[in-house]
Design a protein around this motif. Sequence first.
Motif, PDB file in Angstrom:
ATOM      1  N   GLN A 166      -0.272  -4.984  -3.886  1.00  0.00           N
ATOM      2  CA  GLN A 166      -1.492  -5.756  -4.152  1.00  0.00           C
ATOM      3  C   GLN A 166      -2.122  -6.310  -2.872  1.00  0.00           C
ATOM      4  O   GLN A 166      -3.294  -6.139  -2.633  1.00  0.00           O
ATOM      5  N   SER A 167      -1.344  -6.988  -2.039  1.00  0.00           N
ATOM      6  CA  SER A 167      -1.823  -7.461  -0.739  1.00  0.00           C
ATOM      7  C   SER A 167      -0.619  -7.691   0.159  1.00  0.00           C
ATOM      8  O   SER A 167       0.467  -8.048  -0.319  1.00  0.00           O
ATOM      9  N   SER A 168      -0.800  -7.473   1.451  1.00  0.00           N
ATOM     10  CA  SER A 168       0.276  -7.734   2.402  1.00  0.00           C
ATOM     11  C   SER A 168       0.209  -9.149   2.957  1.00  0.00           C
ATOM     12  O   SER A 168       1.058  -9.553   3.751  1.00  0.00           O
ATOM     13  N   GLN A 175      -1.814 -17.472  -3.787  1.00  0.00           N
ATOM     14  CA  GLN A 175      -2.861 -17.999  -4.669  1.00  0.00           C
ATOM     15  C   GLN A 175      -2.810 -17.369  -6.055  1.00  0.00           C
ATOM     16  O   GLN A 175      -3.506 -17.804  -6.967  1.00  0.00           O
ATOM     17  N   HIS A 176      -1.977 -16.341  -6.187  1.00  0.00           N
ATOM     18  CA  HIS A 176      -1.870 -15.632  -7.470  1.00  0.00           C
ATOM     19  C   HIS A 176      -0.442 -15.642  -8.001  1.00  0.00           C
ATOM     20  O   HIS A 176      -0.063 -14.775  -8.786  1.00  0.00           O
ATOM     21  N   GLN A 177       0.362 -16.620  -7.552  1.00  0.00           N
ATOM     22  CA  GLN A 177       1.729 -16.809  -8.034  1.00  0.00           C
ATOM     23  C   GLN A 177       2.578 -15.549  -7.878  1.00  0.00           C
ATOM     24  O   GLN A 177       3.387 -15.201  -8.731  1.00  0.00           O
ATOM     25  N   ARG A 178       2.386 -14.870  -6.755  1.00  0.00           N
ATOM     26  CA  ARG A 178       3.170 -13.668  -6.500  1.00  0.00           C
ATOM     27  C   ARG A 178       3.882 -13.802  -5.153  1.00  0.00           C
ATOM     28  O   ARG A 178       3.289 -14.231  -4.164  1.00  0.00           O
ATOM     29  N   VAL A 201       5.720   8.516  -3.728  1.00  0.00           N
ATOM     30  CA  VAL A 201       5.645   7.070  -3.907  1.00  0.00           C
ATOM     31  C   VAL A 201       4.188   6.662  -3.778  1.00  0.00           C
ATOM     32  O   VAL A 201       3.498   7.025  -2.819  1.00  0.00           O
ATOM     33  N   ASN A 202       3.708   5.940  -4.778  1.00  0.00           N
ATOM     34  CA  ASN A 202       2.364   5.370  -4.757  1.00  0.00           C
ATOM     35  C   ASN A 202       2.479   3.864  -4.533  1.00  0.00           C
ATOM     36  O   ASN A 202       3.362   3.208  -5.087  1.00  0.00           O
ATOM     37  N   LEU A 203       1.599   3.327  -3.711  1.00  0.00           N
ATOM     38  CA  LEU A 203       1.518   1.881  -3.524  1.00  0.00           C
ATOM     39  C   LEU A 203       0.200   1.384  -4.098  1.00  0.00           C
ATOM     40  O   LEU A 203      -0.864   1.903  -3.762  1.00  0.00           O
ATOM     41  N   ASP A 204       0.277   0.375  -4.971  1.00  0.00           N
ATOM     42  CA  ASP A 204      -0.913  -0.245  -5.563  1.00  0.00           C
ATOM     43  C   ASP A 204      -1.390  -1.398  -4.692  1.00  0.00           C
ATOM     44  O   ASP A 204      -0.594  -2.259  -4.288  1.00  0.00           O
ATOM     45  N   PHE A 205      -2.701  -1.419  -4.434  1.00  0.00           N
ATOM     46  CA  PHE A 205      -3.342  -2.551  -3.776  1.00  0.00           C
ATOM     47  C   PHE A 205      -4.522  -2.994  -4.629  1.00  0.00           C
ATOM     48  O   PHE A 205      -5.041  -2.230  -5.442  1.00  0.00           O
ATOM     49  N   THR A 216      -7.615  -9.544   6.149  1.00  0.00           N
ATOM     50  CA  THR A 216      -6.463  -9.243   5.296  1.00  0.00           C
ATOM     51  C   THR A 216      -6.467  -7.779   4.858  1.00  0.00           C
ATOM     52  O   THR A 216      -5.405  -7.167   4.710  1.00  0.00           O
ATOM     53  N   ILE A 217      -7.649  -7.219   4.649  1.00  0.00           N
ATOM     54  CA  ILE A 217      -7.732  -5.805   4.269  1.00  0.00           C
ATOM     55  C   ILE A 217      -7.292  -4.921   5.425  1.00  0.00           C
ATOM     56  O   ILE A 217      -6.570  -3.938   5.231  1.00  0.00           O
ATOM     57  N   GLN A 218      -7.679  -5.284   6.632  1.00  0.00           N
ATOM     58  CA  GLN A 218      -7.241  -4.524   7.793  1.00  0.00           C
ATOM     59  C   GLN A 218      -5.724  -4.598   7.948  1.00  0.00           C
ATOM     60  O   GLN A 218      -5.068  -3.611   8.301  1.00  0.00           O
ATOM     61  N   GLN A 219      -5.164  -5.758   7.638  1.00  0.00           N
ATOM     62  CA  GLN A 219      -3.710  -5.928   7.666  1.00  0.00           C
ATOM     63  C   GLN A 219      -3.050  -4.989   6.649  1.00  0.00           C
ATOM     64  O   GLN A 219      -2.022  -4.373   6.934  1.00  0.00           O
ATOM     65  N   ASP A 220      -3.655  -4.868   5.467  1.00  0.00           N
ATOM     66  CA  ASP A 220      -3.138  -3.942   4.443  1.00  0.00           C
ATOM     67  C   ASP A 220      -3.167  -2.505   4.955  1.00  0.00           C
ATOM     68  O   ASP A 220      -2.201  -1.746   4.790  1.00  0.00           O
ATOM     69  N   LEU A 221      -4.270  -2.121   5.565  1.00  0.00           N
ATOM     70  CA  LEU A 221      -4.416  -0.752   6.058  1.00  0.00           C
ATOM     71  C   LEU A 221      -3.384  -0.436   7.135  1.00  0.00           C
ATOM     72  O   LEU A 221      -2.804   0.658   7.161  1.00  0.00           O
ATOM     73  N   GLU A 222      -3.150  -1.387   8.017  1.00  0.00           N
ATOM     74  CA  GLU A 222      -2.160  -1.164   9.069  1.00  0.00           C
ATOM     75  C   GLU A 222      -0.756  -1.029   8.487  1.00  0.00           C
ATOM     76  O   GLU A 222       0.052  -0.212   8.959  1.00  0.00           O
TER      77      GLU A 222
END
Length: 433
Positions: A166-168, A175-178, A201-205, A216-222
């Motif tokens: 979902q997010s790195s 903020q989403h209790q995860r 393997v699939n990763l969900d974002f 934060t999106i750039q962090q996910d991509l990296e």
Amino acid sequence: MTIAELFQLRKNDPRWNTSYPLDPSDWEDYRVPGSLPFEHDSRLSFYIHIPFCKQLCSFCEYTRMICPDESVQREYLFAIAHDIKHFREKYPDITLLGFDIGGGTPTALSEKNFALLMQIYQTAISGLKMADNYEPSLEGTFNTLSEQKLDDMAKMGIHRLSLGVQSSCNAVLSQHQRGNSSEAMMSSWLKKAWNKGVKKVNLDFMYGLKGQNESTIQQDLELIGRLQPQQVTLYELRTNMISAEETFTKEELYAQYVHYFDGLLAMGYKSRFGQNTFSVDAADEGVSSYLRERMLNGAAYKGFGMAAQSMSSSGIAYNVGKLESVPQKELRLEGYPELFTYLLPSNELASKYMAISAYNGSFSINRLKDLGVSDNSLNEILDFCMGKGLLYKGDSDRVFVSRKGFVHYGALFSLFYPTQFGQKASLIALERG
């Protein structure tokens, strides 16, 4: 109201996304007692819903609960096994297009109960014909995996594993209790999965989450670039499904998708703009065959377990547990029959197909015609959308969303729905202003 006026009216309404119907009451006139018939649907997919999780994330719209003790898990699985056995006895001549096990978090089961789940899967498919592109899949999270579970799923022939990230960014997830998994942990489990025989393997974002921004999106991509999963799936947060306020405008959501899209393609992933799945293999849609058949062809599927959804050529049904605010109360030993069964006219089935197709950013003209959409109705809406540069035709019968159209894809695809804010109308038959 003209088509142009309807599109303008819906453009910035968060309800118009991949949700259909907008409210269960929209289908109340079609509700009937009993189960959904599958007499005319020998080619279909199976889905098992495991509603158990280690934590309840606030962005999740699906029926789920904190994972109960092993005995309750086991009772739940036996109930599902009973339902599958009953369905197979009723419909013995089946060709399986796909089989997904989702949730919830299937890997949240104990090792013993996960092994039981794999046995139930094997029994469910035993003796059935499989489509040539049959590809089963299972969902999980990094913090609920074990080497034994990976062993069990690979031995049963489930070679696709979809893991939620979902997010790195910890600040976004909190903020989403995860909780968050470290990169070292994720990398270790990916290597173990591949070594055990899990081929994909699939990763969900997700995008549209509180706190997300360009950084934060750039962090996910990296992170994706370092982990190198075979597939990546992007989901937009559907605020209307969790009764949350819209955090971003449609233009801001579009910009977030573009950032992910451009970054993933730069890393070598293959996709088409407007599609939410990415794969290192250009010939791979990036999804399991269950999802592929649903999105591209509107194929039938039968869901087992609490609140699971089913769709046949006759309509749609939801099992016991759907719409329950406290789903634990619906845990039962005798099974999870269909509670809400709707026998739908063809235009409603066409609308559901269009909503699901929006994930892929495309739809089949022939499929809409199969569902009874007339040439005149179809041409009217297509002329408007193509004239405005919102859709374009491919080489086959498929129509694709353009970059311009994707900004307001929900409003665009909803032009094919017969329901206008609760007022029934025939497909695309709009009043002239």
